[in-house]
Design a protein around this motif. Structure first.
Motif, PDB file in Angstrom:
ATOM      1  N   ALA A  79       0.831  -1.216   0.000  1.00 55.68           N
ATOM      2  CA  ALA A  79       0.000   0.000   0.000  1.00 55.68           C
ATOM      3  C   ALA A  79       0.861   1.259   0.000  1.00 55.68           C
ATOM      4  CB  ALA A  79      -0.926   0.002   1.216  1.00 55.68           C
ATOM      5  N   CYS A  80       2.013   1.221   0.680  1.00 57.59           N
ATOM      6  CA  CYS A  80       2.884   2.399   0.731  1.00 57.59           C
ATOM      7  C   CYS A  80       3.457   2.718  -0.638  1.00 57.59           C
ATOM      8  CB  CYS A  80       4.023   2.163   1.726  1.00 57.59           C
ATOM      9  SG  CYS A  80       3.462   1.987   3.432  1.00 57.59           S
ATOM     10  N   GLU A  81       3.877   1.682  -1.358  1.00 62.81           N
ATOM     11  CA  GLU A  81       4.413   1.899  -2.702  1.00 62.81           C
ATOM     12  C   GLU A  81       3.326   2.399  -3.651  1.00 62.81           C
ATOM     13  OE1 GLU A  81       6.197  -1.869  -3.700  1.00 62.81           O
ATOM     14  OE2 GLU A  81       8.152  -1.189  -2.958  1.00 62.81           O
ATOM     15  N   THR A  82       2.113   1.926  -3.440  1.00 62.48           N
ATOM     16  CA  THR A  82       0.992   2.382  -4.269  1.00 62.48           C
ATOM     17  C   THR A  82       0.752   3.875  -4.094  1.00 62.48           C
ATOM     18  OG1 THR A  82      -0.066   0.207  -4.077  1.00 62.48           O
ATOM     19  CG2 THR A  82      -1.466   2.053  -4.753  1.00 62.48           C
ATOM     20  N   VAL A  83       0.804   4.358  -2.840  1.00 63.07           N
ATOM     21  CA  VAL A  83       0.615   5.790  -2.576  1.00 63.07           C
ATOM     22  C   VAL A  83       1.728   6.601  -3.224  1.00 63.07           C
ATOM     23  CG1 VAL A  83       0.541   7.567  -0.784  1.00 63.07           C
ATOM     24  CG2 VAL A  83      -0.661   5.401  -0.435  1.00 63.07           C
ATOM     25  N   LEU A  84       2.968   6.133  -3.117  1.00 66.14           N
ATOM     26  CA  LEU A  84       4.096   6.835  -3.750  1.00 66.14           C
ATOM     27  C   LEU A  84       3.896   6.954  -5.251  1.00 66.14           C
ATOM     28  CD1 LEU A  84       7.100   5.183  -1.829  1.00 66.14           C
ATOM     29  CD2 LEU A  84       6.265   7.519  -1.551  1.00 66.14           C
ATOM     30  N   GLU A  85       3.383   5.885  -5.830  1.00 75.41           N
ATOM     31  CA  GLU A  85       3.152   5.889  -7.280  1.00 75.41           C
ATOM     32  C   GLU A  85       2.003   6.829  -7.643  1.00 75.41           C
ATOM     33  OE1 GLU A  85       2.744   2.614 -10.902  1.00 75.41           O
ATOM     34  OE2 GLU A  85       2.606   1.970  -8.813  1.00 75.41           O
ATOM     35  N   GLU A  86       0.936   6.789  -6.837  1.00 74.55           N
ATOM     36  CA  GLU A  86      -0.207   7.664  -7.113  1.00 74.55           C
ATOM     37  C   GLU A  86       0.164   9.138  -7.000  1.00 74.55           C
ATOM     38  OE1 GLU A  86      -3.059   6.399  -4.276  1.00 74.55           O
ATOM     39  OE2 GLU A  86      -3.792   4.695  -5.467  1.00 74.55           O
ATOM     40  N   GLN A  87       1.097   9.443  -6.105  1.00 76.61           N
ATOM     41  CA  GLN A  87       1.511  10.831  -5.883  1.00 76.61           C
ATOM     42  C   GLN A  87       2.606  11.285  -6.855  1.00 76.61           C
ATOM     43  OE1 GLN A  87      -0.026  12.928  -3.639  1.00 76.61           O
ATOM     44  NE2 GLN A  87      -1.449  11.207  -3.404  1.00 76.61           N
ATOM     45  N   GLY A  88       3.029  10.372  -7.737  1.00 78.75           N
ATOM     46  CA  GLY A  88       3.990  10.738  -8.772  1.00 78.75           C
ATOM     47  C   GLY A  88       5.422  10.868  -8.309  1.00 78.75           C
ATOM     48  N   VAL A  89       5.787  10.228  -7.199  1.00 76.92           N
ATOM     49  CA  VAL A  89       7.166  10.346  -6.708  1.00 76.92           C
ATOM     50  C   VAL A  89       7.865   8.986  -6.623  1.00 76.92           C
ATOM     51  CG1 VAL A  89       6.640  12.432  -5.392  1.00 76.92           C
ATOM     52  CG2 VAL A  89       6.462  10.188  -4.276  1.00 76.92           C
ATOM     53  N   TYR A  90       7.219   7.943  -7.114  1.00 78.89           N
ATOM     54  CA  TYR A  90       7.783   6.601  -6.992  1.00 78.89           C
ATOM     55  C   TYR A  90       9.160   6.504  -7.647  1.00 78.89           C
ATOM     56  CZ  TYR A  90       7.997   1.502  -6.905  1.00 78.89           C
ATOM     57  OH  TYR A  90       8.377   0.199  -6.666  1.00 78.89           O
ATOM     58  N   GLY A  91       9.322   7.188  -8.773  1.00 76.71           N
ATOM     59  CA  GLY A  91      10.599   7.147  -9.486  1.00 76.71           C
ATOM     60  C   GLY A  91      11.718   7.886  -8.777  1.00 76.71           C
ATOM     61  N   ASP A  92      11.376   8.742  -7.829  1.00 78.53           N
ATOM     62  CA  ASP A  92      12.387   9.518  -7.099  1.00 78.53           C
ATOM     63  C   ASP A  92      12.855   8.825  -5.823  1.00 78.53           C
ATOM     64  OD1 ASP A  92      12.180  12.013  -8.767  1.00 78.53           O
ATOM     65  OD2 ASP A  92      10.119  11.892  -8.029  1.00 78.53           O
ATOM     66  N   VAL A  93      12.219   7.705  -5.491  1.00 80.33           N
ATOM     67  CA  VAL A  93      12.431   7.084  -4.185  1.00 80.33           C
ATOM     68  C   VAL A  93      12.852   5.626  -4.341  1.00 80.33           C
ATOM     69  CG1 VAL A  93      11.329   6.491  -1.986  1.00 80.33           C
ATOM     70  CG2 VAL A  93      10.660   8.564  -3.188  1.00 80.33           C
ATOM     71  N   THR A  94      13.787   5.207  -3.506  1.00 82.30           N
ATOM     72  CA  THR A  94      14.073   3.787  -3.362  1.00 82.30           C
ATOM     73  C   THR A  94      13.634   3.369  -1.953  1.00 82.30           C
ATOM     74  OG1 THR A  94      16.319   4.234  -2.602  1.00 82.30           O
ATOM     75  CG2 THR A  94      16.025   3.790  -4.947  1.00 82.30           C
ATOM     76  N   THR A  95      13.181   2.140  -1.843  1.00 81.04           N
ATOM     77  CA  THR A  95      12.678   1.660  -0.544  1.00 81.04           C
ATOM     78  C   THR A  95      13.422   0.394  -0.129  1.00 81.04           C
ATOM     79  OG1 THR A  95      10.930   0.334  -1.585  1.00 81.04           O
ATOM     80  CG2 THR A  95      10.382   2.596  -0.961  1.00 81.04           C
ATOM     81  N   ASP A  96      13.459   0.176   1.160  1.00 83.54           N
ATOM     82  CA  ASP A  96      14.097  -1.022   1.693  1.00 83.54           C
ATOM     83  C   ASP A  96      13.415  -1.403   2.989  1.00 83.54           C
ATOM     84  OD1 ASP A  96      15.929  -3.148   1.819  1.00 83.54           O
ATOM     85  OD2 ASP A  96      17.531  -1.869   1.021  1.00 83.54           O
ATOM     86  N   GLU A  97      13.771  -2.565   3.513  1.00 83.15           N
ATOM     87  CA  GLU A  97      13.198  -3.061   4.766  1.00 83.15           C
ATOM     88  C   GLU A  97      14.293  -3.300   5.800  1.00 83.15           C
ATOM     89  OE1 GLU A  97       9.289  -5.710   3.598  1.00 83.15           O
ATOM     90  OE2 GLU A  97      11.236  -6.684   3.608  1.00 83.15           O
ATOM     91  N   TRP A  98      13.996  -2.947   7.027  1.00 88.48           N
ATOM     92  CA  TRP A  98      14.838  -3.364   8.150  1.00 88.48           C
ATOM     93  C   TRP A  98      14.030  -4.396   8.909  1.00 88.48           C
ATOM     94  CZ3 TRP A  98      15.590  -0.538  13.408  1.00 88.48           C
ATOM     95  CH2 TRP A  98      16.562  -1.224  14.155  1.00 88.48           C
ATOM     96  N   ASN A  99      14.372  -5.667   8.726  1.00 86.16           N
ATOM     97  CA  ASN A  99      13.573  -6.764   9.271  1.00 86.16           C
ATOM     98  C   ASN A  99      13.857  -6.986  10.749  1.00 86.16           C
ATOM     99  OD1 ASN A  99      14.411  -8.214   6.172  1.00 86.16           O
ATOM    100  ND2 ASN A  99      12.424  -7.321   6.665  1.00 86.16           N
ATOM    101  N   PHE A 100      13.495  -5.987  11.547  1.00 86.55           N
ATOM    102  CA  PHE A 100      13.687  -6.078  12.999  1.00 86.55           C
ATOM    103  C   PHE A 100      12.408  -6.652  13.590  1.00 86.55           C
ATOM    104  CE2 PHE A 100      14.792  -3.509  17.075  1.00 86.55           C
ATOM    105  CZ  PHE A 100      15.223  -4.680  17.669  1.00 86.55           C
ATOM    106  N   TYR A 101      12.283  -7.992  13.507  1.00 91.64           N
ATOM    107  CA  TYR A 101      11.036  -8.634  13.896  1.00 91.64           C
ATOM    108  C   TYR A 101      10.883  -8.792  15.411  1.00 91.64           C
ATOM    109  CZ  TYR A 101      10.724  -9.970   8.972  1.00 91.64           C
ATOM    110  OH  TYR A 101      10.662  -9.954   7.601  1.00 91.64           O
ATOM    111  N   ILE A 102      11.985  -9.063  16.102  1.00 92.00           N
ATOM    112  CA  ILE A 102      11.892  -9.465  17.506  1.00 92.00           C
ATOM    113  C   ILE A 102      12.834  -8.632  18.358  1.00 92.00           C
ATOM    114  CG2 ILE A 102      12.079 -11.390  19.126  1.00 92.00           C
ATOM    115  CD1 ILE A 102      11.864 -13.264  16.713  1.00 92.00           C
ATOM    116  N   LEU A 103      12.292  -8.111  19.466  1.00 87.41           N
ATOM    117  CA  LEU A 103      13.095  -7.374  20.434  1.00 87.41           C
ATOM    118  C   LEU A 103      13.173  -8.181  21.724  1.00 87.41           C
ATOM    119  CD1 LEU A 103      14.558  -4.760  21.329  1.00 87.41           C
ATOM    120  CD2 LEU A 103      12.343  -3.921  22.127  1.00 87.41           C
ATOM    121  N   PRO A 104      14.359  -8.692  22.097  1.00 85.14           N
ATOM    122  CA  PRO A 104      14.493  -9.378  23.390  1.00 85.14           C
ATOM    123  C   PRO A 104      14.384  -8.367  24.531  1.00 85.14           C
ATOM    124  CG  PRO A 104      16.293  -9.943  21.890  1.00 85.14           C
ATOM    125  CD  PRO A 104      15.608  -8.743  21.320  1.00 85.14           C
TER     126      PRO A 104
END
Length: 550
Positions: A79-104
């Motif tokens: 959904a986040c990438e869809t909004v970026l595309e709808e707003q016309g800025v998808y080509g200006d942005v790169t996205t990534d994930e920080w998979n911080f799933y678990i906090l001890p």
């Protein structure tokens, strides 16, 4: 106690590995960025993507052409990438994930730190965090070895299991000595009663009054006896806290008093020391004594603050009402108390908790009671809580009984023996006896509520009921105990039927010499009372229960 050693106790996994993995991944992501002009840390702002697109478009209008990167954690949503595309800025942005799933959070507590999980999944029907929970299980299995068996109950638990299984099928399988024996997944809506009961173990009371967040708590001036607030980590490194965290609050002051005497005795050892002995004392003991003294002062201050607040709110009367609701006694008196609680505006949250506890234990409220209590609550706390009542009703936490839905097997059999006219004249007393909710039946089947009148020594608990003053064994913990004892759900068909099914038990691999460590994952959050109860159960059975909450 949480970390008391017992004979042949298994060693807990080293969860610091999870922190190092998350840290190394974040460093890798950040090192890819050079000549960064500005760094934004965004928390609890659901409209961030729209704000970001406004920023990018404003830069374009001003003639500033930059490269932008968004790092999502714990995962990136389509959904986040869809909004970026709808707003016309998808080509200006790169996205990534920080998979911080678990906090001890401690030696035996892990957290996904997703407070929105419950609302999103159980109220809104948004299942986006199912994959996150499945990914967390995959991470644990890849780091600590495969699980021998997976048990679960609840719709969300089943989906998380399926998500985890699919991820494991797609990923690389690595074999290593397993550190977890079994995994138990449980949906929060399987047991709503437990989180509605007032907590009386020390850690639970600290959470109720001061709010524990990410394993830390902020104590105000009323605790610190100064004009400053102090943030304190609450874990097994705090030697004072680790000894009282699971204790019933009635035992805490006695322990703290004895601890203070022991500390004074340790300080008094300095008297009569020669220079060499004093040097050794300063080098080896003084720093530790000062730290223990500081922590002891904080926990004494916190306990005194709790006593003042609970006395002001007439805590004992509140507990008495809760216990009556759990036992199914004096319900009309309980309703009167709840009305007074609402009208005196003692606590908005506690009033709601009592209403929900009344509803669940009584299988919904009679129409006249529901409408009256709802009107009184709205008058005391504001008409805006109409939405609150709608949400609670949707969750099944606070419901109005509908005509005909309170009939039980007993009532149905009576109806076959008499004609309709006679049935229509059943007295109100008989009708009230016939209202047998699932909680009442579950309580009887699983012996959740000890027989009234029995003496219960809170200093030497005999079962998990001590976490609620001997009045109630948490349903969630009782289920875990029973299923692990039986190695499955066989013989519990009546219980699972009353809990709307969705139970499962799957052998993930052949049995090995895995240590007696069970991972319990609460989907939708858990209470510190449940954590204390599982610690007690683990000590009794020679098993460690690692608790994972959302």
């Amino acid at each position: 106690m949480a970390h008391t050693e017992w004979k042949d106790a298994p060693g807990l996994p080293d969860f610091s590995l999870l922190k190092r993995l998350a840290r190394d991944q974040l460093i890798f992501l950040l090192e890819q960025q050079h000549e960064v002009d500005k760094l934004y840390k965004v928390e609890l702002k659901p409209i961030f993507v729209l704000m970001f697109t406004d920023l990018v478009n404003a830069d374009k209008v001003a003639g500033r052409f930059r490269r932008y990167k968004i790092i999502f954690t714990p995962q990136k949503f389509y959904a986040c990438e869809t909004v970026l595309e709808e707003q016309g800025v998808y080509g200006d942005v790169t996205t990534d994930e920080w998979n911080f799933y678990i906090l001890p959070l401690d030696d035996d507590i892990l957290s996904l730190e997703l407070p929105e999980f419950f609302r999103d999944n159980f109220l809104e029907g948004d299942q986006r965090w199912v994959t996150t929970a499945g990914s967390a299980l995959r991470l644990l299995q890849s780091v600590y070895g495969s699980f021998s068996k997976v048990y679960g109950i609840g719709r969300c638990a089943k989906m998380v299991y399926e998500s985890w299984r699919e991820l494991m099928e797609d990923g690389e399988q690595r074999t290593r000595q397993p550190e977890f024996a079994k995994v138990f997944l449980v949906d929060r809506d399987v047991d709503f009663v437990t989180p509605l009961c007032s907590q009386v173990v020390y850690e639970g009371l600290v959470d109720d009054l001061f709010r524990i967040k990410c394993g830390s708590v902020e104590f105000g001036p009323d605790v610190t006896s100064s004009d400053k607030s102090i943030k304190v980590m609450l874990n097994s490194q705090d030697k004072v806290f680790s000894e009282i965290r699971n204790e019933h609050f009635s035992n805490v002051f006695g322990f703290l008093s004895q601890k203070a005497k022991n500390l004074q005795t340790a300080y008094d050892k300095r008297r009569g020391m020669d220079i060499q002995q004093m040097k050794a004392f300063v080098a080896d003991e003084l720093k530790g004594l000062k730290q223990e003294h500081r922590l002891l002062s904080l926990h004494i201050g916190a306990s005194e603050s709790m006593m003042k607040k609970k006395t002001k709110q007439d805590f004992q009367e509140l507990l008495k009402t809760e216990h009556s609701l759990l036992e199914g006694f004096e319900i009309r008196e309980c309703i009167t108390y709840i009305e007074e609680h609402i009208n005196r505006q003692v606590s908005m949250i506690d009033s709601l908790r009592l209403l929900c506890l009344l509803s669940i234990t009584e299988n919904g409220l009679l129409s006249k009671d529901y409408r009256s209590l709802k009107a009184q609550y709205l008058q005391s706390y504001g008409i805006e809580h109409l939405l609150t009542f709608a949400n609670l009703r949707q969750l099944g936490l606070l419901e109005e009984q509908q005509a005909g839905e309170t009939l039980t097997v007993m009532e149905s059999k009576v109806g076959k023996l008499v004609n309709d006219k006679t049935v229509g004249k059943l007295t109100d007393a008989f009708s009230s006896l016939a209202k047998k909710s699932n909680f009442r039946a579950l309580s009887k089947r699983l012996a959740l509520v000890p027989k009234s009148g029995e003496e219960y020594d809170l200093r030497v608990p005999r079962d998990m009921a001590y976490v609620f003053s001997g009045a109630y064994i948490p349903l969630s913990c009782k289920l875990i105990e029973q299923v692990l004892e039986r190695d499955g759900w066989t013989g519990m068909e009546e219980v699972t039927r009353m809990l709307n099914g969705q139970e499962f038990a799957v052998t993930a691999r052949s049995k090995t010499d895995a240590q007696r460590i069970v991972l319990v994952m609460f989907l939708g959050g858990c209470t510190f009372s449940e954590i204390s109860a599982l610690r007690f159960l683990g000590k009794e059975r020679g098993t460690y229960y690692v608790k994972q909450m959302e």
